[in-house]
Enzyme design. Structure first.
Site, mmCIF file in Angstrom:
data_model
loop_
_atom_site.group_PDB
_atom_site.id
_atom_site.type_symbol
_atom_site.label_atom_id
_atom_site.label_comp_id
_atom_site.label_asym_id
_atom_site.label_seq_id
_atom_site.Cartn_x
_atom_site.Cartn_y
_atom_site.Cartn_z
ATOM 1 C CG ASP A 76 -0.401 0.191 2.518
ATOM 2 O OD1 ASP A 76 0.835 0.327 2.600
ATOM 3 O OD2 ASP A 76 -1.158 0.233 3.506
ATOM 4 C CB CYS A 115 0.240 -2.830 4.419
ATOM 5 S SG CYS A 115 -0.305 -3.892 5.773
ATOM 6 C CB THR A 153 0.941 -3.693 10.812
ATOM 7 O OG1 THR A 153 -0.270 -3.964 10.087
ATOM 8 C CG2 THR A 153 0.783 -2.415 11.639
ATOM 9 C CG HIS A 159 6.628 -26.515 11.115
ATOM 10 N ND1 HIS A 159 6.737 -26.460 12.475
ATOM 11 C CD2 HIS A 159 7.745 -27.170 10.674
ATOM 12 C CE1 HIS A 159 7.869 -27.044 12.855
ATOM 13 N NE2 HIS A 159 8.503 -27.474 11.781
ATOM 14 C CG HIS A 183 4.729 -30.001 9.807
ATOM 15 N ND1 HIS A 183 4.562 -29.535 11.091
ATOM 16 C CD2 HIS A 183 6.022 -30.401 9.701
ATOM 17 C CE1 HIS A 183 5.718 -29.623 11.732
ATOM 18 N NE2 HIS A 183 6.609 -30.156 10.925
HETATM 19 C C1 RB5 Z 1 -2.398 2.416 6.542
HETATM 20 O O1 RB5 Z 1 -2.514 3.568 7.331
HETATM 21 C C2 RB5 Z 1 -2.291 1.189 7.435
HETATM 22 O O2 RB5 Z 1 -3.483 0.977 8.094
HETATM 23 C C3 RB5 Z 1 -1.874 -0.020 6.630
HETATM 24 O O3 RB5 Z 1 -0.675 0.220 5.986
HETATM 25 C C4 RB5 Z 1 -1.675 -1.312 7.380
HETATM 26 O O4 RB5 Z 1 -0.844 -1.135 8.475
HETATM 27 C C5 RB5 Z 1 -2.895 -2.062 7.729
HETATM 28 O O5 RB5 Z 1 -2.875 -3.169 8.278
#
Ligand code: RB5
Length: 156
Positions: free
Chosen positions: A9, A66, A68, A99, A134
């Site tokens: 993203d 993205c 996180t 696994h 597994h």
């Molecule tokens: C974008 O602000 C953020 O929400 C996205 O990059 C991600 O971390 C979502 O899981």
């Protein structure tokens, strides 16, 4: 694994570019389905596109980034046949292939640095699914996906 897809993203453009170049230097073909702009871009779009390419066999695996790694991996995991794992260190990445037979790996551009990201993709790409015991559990994950039931659990 030689042909990969990469999705991201708007918060992960720089990391996507660095990881894509890193993988290409290693000889992988990397198809970019993420955004190249810092304008807001909803991560399910590229998570879905990348996941469809993995599920269809058009590519051998996928990398998702993205903020996180959570949102984009959740979106990818909704596509039939996808096992995407979000991780912040290489040990989980490696074991997720050995696994859990993951076919996509995800991480967060706001969570880890580029060197850890490179180690994650290296370990994940080098690892081999071990099958054996597994395979029973991965088979159960697929059973839930196919039927919305799990015989072993329903019988308890
Ligand atoms: C974008 O602000 C953020 O929400 C996205 O990059 C991600 O971390 C979502 O899981």
């Amino acid at each position: 694994m030689k042909k990969l897809v990469i999705g991201n993203d708007h918060v992960a453009v720089d990391m996507k570019n660095e990881i894509k170049a890193y993988l290409e230097e290693k000889g992988y073909e990397v198809i970019n389905v993420g955004t190249d702009s810092s304008e807001r871009f909803n991560y399910p779009v590229s998570g879905y596109k990348a996941a469809k390419m993995v599920a269809s066999g058009e590519v051998d695996g996928g990398v998702l980034i993205c903020g996180t790694g959570v949102g984009i991996s959740l979106a990818a995991n909704k596509v039939h046949g996808i096992r995407a794992c979000v991780c912040s260190e290489p040990y989980t990445a490696k074991l997720s292939k050995q696994h859990n037979n993951t076919n996509m790996i995800a991480f967060g551009a706001r969570v880890i640095g580029i060197e850890t990201a490179k180690m994650i993709v290296d370990e994940w790409l080098a690892a081999e699914y071990e099958g054996g015991r597994h395979a029973i559990r991965v088979g159960e994950i697929m059973e839930i996906e196919e039927t919305q039931h799990l015989k072993e659990a329903d019988e308890q």
